[in-house]
Each structure stands twice: as structure tokens, then as C-alpha cells.
Write a protein that holds these residues in place. Structure first.
Motif, PDB file in Angstrom:
ATOM      1  N   THR A  38       0.493  -0.965   0.013  1.00 41.07           N
ATOM      2  CA  THR A  38       0.067   0.220   0.151  1.00 41.07           C
ATOM      3  C   THR A  38       0.663   1.625   0.133  1.00 41.07           C
ATOM      4  OG1 THR A  38       0.065  -0.018   2.783  1.00 41.07           O
ATOM      5  CG2 THR A  38      -2.117  -1.244   1.182  1.00 41.07           C
ATOM      6  N   GLY A  43      -0.292   3.161   2.815  1.00 41.63           N
ATOM      7  CA  GLY A  43      -1.481   2.971   2.522  1.00 41.63           C
ATOM      8  C   GLY A  43      -1.839   4.800   1.738  1.00 41.63           C
ATOM      9  N   ASN A  52      -6.311  -0.849   0.324  1.00 47.26           N
ATOM     10  CA  ASN A  52      -6.059  -0.397   1.402  1.00 47.26           C
ATOM     11  C   ASN A  52      -7.285  -1.038   2.507  1.00 47.26           C
ATOM     12  OD1 ASN A  52      -4.260   1.067   1.105  1.00 47.26           O
ATOM     13  ND2 ASN A  52      -5.511   3.082   2.062  1.00 47.26           N
ATOM     14  N   SER A 110      -4.546   4.997   6.973  1.00 42.29           N
ATOM     15  CA  SER A 110      -5.009   5.221   5.579  1.00 42.29           C
ATOM     16  C   SER A 110      -5.408   6.786   5.807  1.00 42.29           C
ATOM     17  CB  SER A 110      -6.944   5.084   6.889  1.00 42.29           C
ATOM     18  OG  SER A 110      -6.722   5.474   7.920  1.00 42.29           O
TER      19      SER A 110
END
Length: 327
Positions: free
Chosen positions: A80, A83, A91, A123
Motif C-alpha cells: 500500500t 496507505g 487499503n 488510512s
């Protein structure tokens, strides 16, 4: 009296089952109390509602192997870019595994949180792991004010897209939480046999006091009070001495000068062991940290010279031209 109820019960049972097939009961259905209680005179007839009440359903979390979950989480995180990639679909896998790990039990020992933690996943924007930005969010009411703050964070990230984010860490000690956010940005290009940009480096260090640590069903909630912000390890020649001599932003003085209450953001750790820490802010944004060490010493940055990296750039250019780069 008891014999009469026994007879009615037998007739009802016979009416409901014939040759193994279920047939309709006579209406209305009769609910008989336990015969022993009535025969011995031990109370009133139980009500229909008490007999028909469905038992409570208890949602018991599925027990999973924590070590396997941690490996699965870190593998999902590795796909990711912490993120921050444009495609947010990976995610979703991180969030799913994180919630399964959180379901295995929240931390109860605050000592586990002490140490140096590297931010492996976020996130939201990475800079929102800083207590400075958490305090900004805490100064806003939920709803419209919170949406305006999110918009401001969006614009801040767009304005700093030219910068490269390096290490992002939290250093947690008893009564103190410090964020180190390392970043670099290309300055005016310097042409030595091509385009070689001069890079400005610095670490934005935000410090907060931990005013309370509360154990809740969700996890360990740490209530923070923002203290100050400073830049460490700057490689700008004239600015570095000023920064090293204590030039910093005192957030409390600034806050006291404004007509608002002092904010106290809450940062909750929902899972923690000696390797991995899962935390969430007031908006349920997810932060995954990996533990570097139990050491709570702040990074010194003494190895960063205040020279904009120009000497190293010149040495590299000369090495390329003379063929002695690797010597």
C-alpha cells in the motif's frame, strides 16, 4: 387437577405428530406450566411471554492466531505504500485484517506502548499521526467543522506534493508522546554535468504531554496536550544554528492567545504487543506501527550537516567524471 393437565398434554402431543408427519396444532395452542410446580403449589402460572422469549444472542469474537494475523497484516501493508497510493483498494485488505487483530483483545498494559514506533500504514495523510494535527482536529466540532478541517488537510497535502516524506515515527515515553516527521524537498537545481537538485532536509518534531491513559473496551485511550513544534536536523546553513538553539513554536502560548479552548485530542491504541501496534484517532482513521526498539531517546540528527548536501553532491560529480566514484 394435575391429572387433567397430563391428559391435555398427551392429547396435544398426539395431535401434533401423526406417523412421523407434522400436522397443524389446534388453535389456540396451549402452553402448560411444569406440573411439579403446580402440584406442589410453588407459585403462579408462568406467562406466555416468559416461555416464548428468545434467548439472548452473544456475539463471541472468533479466536485467531495472533502471530499469523500480524504476518497477514504486514503483508497487506507492504502493498500500500503506507496507505498513500492513489488506488485505495489494497487499503481495504489492511483494514479487514486490522479489525480481526483488534478483535483478539485490546492492550491492557500501557508499558507496551513505550518505545520507538515507525509508521507502516495510515488510512489518512501521514502527517495526521502528529499530535499537532490531532490537536487541530480536536479544536473542531464533529460535523461541518470536522469536514472543513479535512478539506484543509487535503489542501495542505496538495501544497506539499513536491516534498518527499521519509521516516515517520512516534516515540512514546511515560507522560510524553513525540512525533518525528522527516521530509525533504528539491531546491533550486544545480547543474554539474546535468540537473542535480540541491535537497533541503528537516525533521518536524511535535511533542505532546500525555495527560491521561484510560482503559476502555475499545483500547487504551491516551489524552494528549500539545506542547511544541520544532525542526531538527535541518541542512540549511544559516537556519540550523537558530533551530538548534531552541527556536520552536510553543503551541500552548499560541492557543492561549486565541479565543478557543485548549484542545485535548484522544489517540486510542486498539492492539499492541512487542512488534505491532494498531491505533485509531477520533475519526477512526487507522494507523499501523512497527516497533523499532524500546528506547525512548529522541533522534539527534547530529549526522546531518548544515550544508544543503552540496559537498556530497560535488564529490559525487567529481567521482563520476574521474571514474573514482566507488574508490
Amino acid at each position: 387437577m394435575a391429572a387433567t393437565h397430563v391428559l391435555v398434554a398427551l392429547m396435544t402431543a398426539a395431535a401434533t405428530t401423526t406417523s412421523g408427519f407434522l400436522v397443524p396444532q389446534l388453535a389456540p395452542a396451549m402452553h402448560l406450566p411444569p406440573l411439579r410446580s403446580m402440584a406442589e403449589g410453588e407459585g403462579d402460572w408462568p406467562s406466555d411471554s416468559a416461555e416464548d422469549a428468545a434467548p439472548d444472542v452473544i456475539d463471541v469474537p472468533r479466536v485467531e492466531d495472533r502471530e499469523s494475523l500480524k504476518k497477514e497484516l504486514l503483508l497487506a501493508v507492504s502493498r500500500t505504500a503506507r496507505g498513500q497510493q492513489l488506488d485505495k483498494r489494497p487499503n481495504e485488505a489492511v483494514n479487514d485484517v486490522a479489525r480481526r487483530l483488534e478483535a483478539q483483545g485490546a492492550p491492557t498494559d500501557a508499558q507496551l506502548l513505550n518505545g520507538r514506533w515507525n509508521l507502516a500504514y495510515c488510512s489518512t495523510y501521514l502527517f495526521r499521526s502528529s499530535p499537532f494535527w490531532m490537536a487541530g482536529r480536536a479544536a473542531c466540532q464533529d460535523g461541518e467543522e470536522a469536514r472543513r478541517y479535512d478539506w484543509f488537510c487535503d489542501q495542505h497535502r496538495k501544497a506539499t506534493m513536491v516534498s518527499e516524506i521519509g521516516a515517520v515515527r512516534q516515540i512514546v515515553a511515560p507522560g510524553r508522546l513525540v512525533s518525528e516527521f522527516e521530509t525533504s524537498v528539491a531546491a533550486a537545481p544545480m547543474r554539474v554535468g546535468g540537473s542535480m537538485p540541491v535537497t533541503i532536509f528537516g525533521s518536524i518534531v511535535s511533542s505532546a504531554d500525555i495527560t491521561a491513559t484510560t482503559e476502555t473496551p475499545r483500547g487504551l485511550e491516551k489524552t494528549l496536550e500539545m506542547a511544541d513544534v520544532e525542526v531538527k536536523g535541518s541542512n540549511i546553513p544559516l537556519l540550523r544554528p537558530l533551530l538548534d538553539n531552541g527556536l520552536k513554536l510553543d503551541s500552548r502560548r499560541v492557543n492561549d492567545a486565541l479565543p478557543i479552548d485548549r484542545p485535548f485530542p484522544i489517540f486510542t491504541t486498539t492492539y499492541c504487543d512487542g512488534d505491532v501496534r494498531v491505533s485509531r484517532d477520533v475519526d477512526d482513521n487507522l494507523y499501523v506501527y512497527t516497533k523499532e526498539s524500546d528506547d525512548t531517546t529522541l533522534t539527534s540528527y547530529d549526522d546531518v550537516d548544515a550544508d544543503l548536501g552540496i559537498p556530497e553532491l560535488i564529490r559525487g560529480a567529481l567521482g563520476v567524471m574521474t571514474g573514482s566514484l566507488n574508490n
